[in-house]
Design a protein around this motif. Structure first.
Motif, mmCIF file in Angstrom:
data_model
loop_
_atom_site.group_PDB
_atom_site.id
_atom_site.type_symbol
_atom_site.label_atom_id
_atom_site.label_comp_id
_atom_site.label_asym_id
_atom_site.label_seq_id
_atom_site.Cartn_x
_atom_site.Cartn_y
_atom_site.Cartn_z
ATOM 1 N N ASP A 287 2.193 3.079 3.036
ATOM 2 C CA ASP A 287 1.309 3.886 2.795
ATOM 3 C C ASP A 287 1.947 5.409 2.131
ATOM 4 O O ASP A 287 3.198 5.309 2.660
ATOM 5 C CB ASP A 287 0.856 4.493 4.519
ATOM 6 N N HIS B 113 0.742 5.660 -1.919
ATOM 7 C CA HIS B 113 0.731 6.535 -2.717
ATOM 8 C C HIS B 113 1.679 7.626 -3.268
ATOM 9 O O HIS B 113 1.642 8.584 -2.750
ATOM 10 C CB HIS B 113 -0.663 7.671 -1.823
ATOM 11 N N HIS C 30 -8.813 1.488 0.909
ATOM 12 C CA HIS C 30 -8.832 1.971 2.427
ATOM 13 C C HIS C 30 -10.296 0.966 2.919
ATOM 14 O O HIS C 30 -11.553 1.367 1.882
ATOM 15 C CB HIS C 30 -9.001 3.290 2.296
ATOM 16 N N HIS D 12 0.895 -0.790 0.098
ATOM 17 C CA HIS D 12 0.260 -0.231 -0.111
ATOM 18 C C HIS D 12 0.974 1.439 -0.127
ATOM 19 O O HIS D 12 2.071 1.503 1.092
ATOM 20 C CB HIS D 12 -0.789 -0.268 1.075
ATOM 21 N N HIS E 269 -5.364 -0.813 5.756
ATOM 22 C CA HIS E 269 -4.862 -0.401 6.976
ATOM 23 C C HIS E 269 -5.971 -2.198 7.791
ATOM 24 O O HIS E 269 -5.212 -2.723 8.519
ATOM 25 C CB HIS E 269 -5.679 0.943 7.279
HETATM 26 ZN ZN LIG Z 1 -3.489 4.799 2.111
#
Ligand SMILES: [Zn+2]
Length: 446
Positions: A314, A62, A226, A60, A263
């Protein structure tokens, strides 16, 4: 290439002290104790004092957030999001390529050979930002699983994101199918696989979730979103849909071995059981969850229930370090802080970062362990310096010690890091460009 005299952690089999691994083209062709049987025609790396692990799998991220680090440093998730949406609204191809290059280079330096990305901000004037991050992954040389993300629930419809960063549902579905057509490579040894990823329950409509699941299944790609990150989200789902976040997304088709959630913190016992029974995946992101004070996922319970669990850094806006090795360490520390001394072993944490991540991305037949026939995605850690030389257990030295130098990182048999430096891109130049892009984005947003 032959790597000799290393402590080899195969992950799926026994550990080999003083072992060798032979790499030919993109594959591992031999693994064993002692020196390699034949050295002819191979580059030989003497890995004495080193620890050889499978390359880590990041489930995961971004990537573009690399150029928006350090903002809203002391805020909750919802406050942090509302601070950052206006900044993110200014991204374009160049910003995404720059940020993704920085983030992926840092991932490489911390042992990552395969990364996923969840990209859900597509400004109208931004150009082809999805192509830009794919170009960055090719430049750095990592195996890449980008997710075509999306948001269609703006503030005027009761969502969290500002209306100008959301897209129209039909446009999203067309762009998603086009991304699969253009980029998704399902062939063996693939360096590039696309997934579909509506952002979160508070930024997308149920229709978009349902249509995305239908399209993904029709085209044989995976699904990511998410879920259960905060108690705010739990309240949002109960108020708006009368169900828990998991019940809500399951009603839209969002459980199964082809789905993974980022998450997955606020799951009750029933939800943990359901996720396990459906073999759904969870990307555990301990540093980001701690930075935003969101809580810590029940990794042991999820694993015992049968869920696929991997690690994720993340986005760097909520984890400025962007280090996958740090996630391995934090997975152990935070699990034990809340669950007691037996909550997670150092080897279980290494398994999460390797085979665990491979299972989450559906690549467990090809990556995640050191076995003959698997792809040559390998990390060689130098444990012979001050920080680690006398640590009794090399796996404990890697997981609990300070980050050791990365002597070598192979992706698909190709060196991406040597002697703790990225060989594929100039990281100093990338850092300077990140500074410029960061400043430009803040100016645009002010
Ligand atoms: Zn995220």
């Amino acid at each position: 290439m032959i790597i000799e005299n290393a402590h080899v952690v195969t992950v799926t089999g026994a550990e080999i002290a003083g072992g060798h691994v032979v790499v030919e083209d993109d594959r591992i062709t031999a693994v064993g104790a002692g020196p390699a049987p034949s050295r002819e025609g191979h580059r030989v790396v003497d890995a004495r004092g080193g620890l050889l692990t499978p390359g880590f799998v990041n489930t995961h991220n971004h990537l573009y957030q690399w150029v928006t680090r350090g903002l809203a440093a002391d805020h909750t998730l919802f406050e942090w999001l509302t601070t950052l949406y206006p900044v993110w609204a200014g991204i374009d191809e160049h910003a995404v390529h720059t940020g993704a290059t920085g983030a992926l280079a840092q991932l490489a330096l911390t042992g990552c050979t395969t990364s996923s990305d969840h990209h859900y901000v597509f400004p109208r004037e931004g150009g082809d930002v999805f192509a830009a991050e794919i170009r960055a992954a090719a430049d750095v040389g990592l195996r890449f699983h980008p997710c075509r993300g999306s948001m269609d629930l703006g503030q005027k419809d009761g969502g969290l994101p500002p209306d100008h960063v959301v897209e129209d549902r039909d446009a999203i579905m067309a762009a998603s199918e086009a991304a699969i057509d253009r980029w998704h490579d399902p062939s063996p040894g693939s360096m590039l696989q696309v997934a579909l990823a509506p952002c979160s329950p508070f930024s997308v409509t149920g229709e978009l979730m349902r249509e995305s699941a239908q399209l993904a299944r029709r085209r044989g790609v995976r699904l990511h979103t998410h879920l259960a990150e905060t108690t705010d989200e739990d309240e949002f789902c109960r108020e708006r849909f009368g169900s828990s976040p998991l019940e809500y997304v399951e009603s839209l088709g969002w459980t199964g071995a082809d789905v993974w959630f980022a998450h997955g913190i606020h799951f009750d016992d029933a939800a943990v059981k359901r996720i396990g029974a459906t073999r759904t995946g969870v990307a555990h992101c301990p540093s980001s969850n701690a930075r935003l004070g969101a809580g810590i996922a029940r990794t042991r319970d999820l694993r015992e229930a049968g869920a696929r669990v991997g690690l994720g850094v993340d986005g760097a806006a909520s984890n400025e370090a962007g280090s996958l090795l740090e996630e391995v360490r934090h997975a152990v520390l935070f699990a034990r802080a809340v669950g007691g001394p037996t909550a997670l072993t150092v080897r279980d944490a290494l398994e999460l970062a390797t085979m665990g991540g491979a299972r989450v991305l559906g690549r467990e037949q090809e990556i995640g362990s050191i076995e003959v026939g698997k792809l040559a995605d390998l990390a060689l850690w130098a444990l012979d310096g001050l920080g680690h030389a006398d640590v009794a257990d090399p796996v404990a030295a890697l997981v609990l010690g300070s980050p050791p130098p990365l002597e070598l990182l192979l992706v698909n048999g190709r060196p991406v890091v040597e002697h703790d430096r990225v060989t594929t891109v100039d990281t100093d130049a990338v850092a300077q460009e990140c500074v410029r892009v960061h400043r430009t984005l803040l100016e645009k947003a002010s």
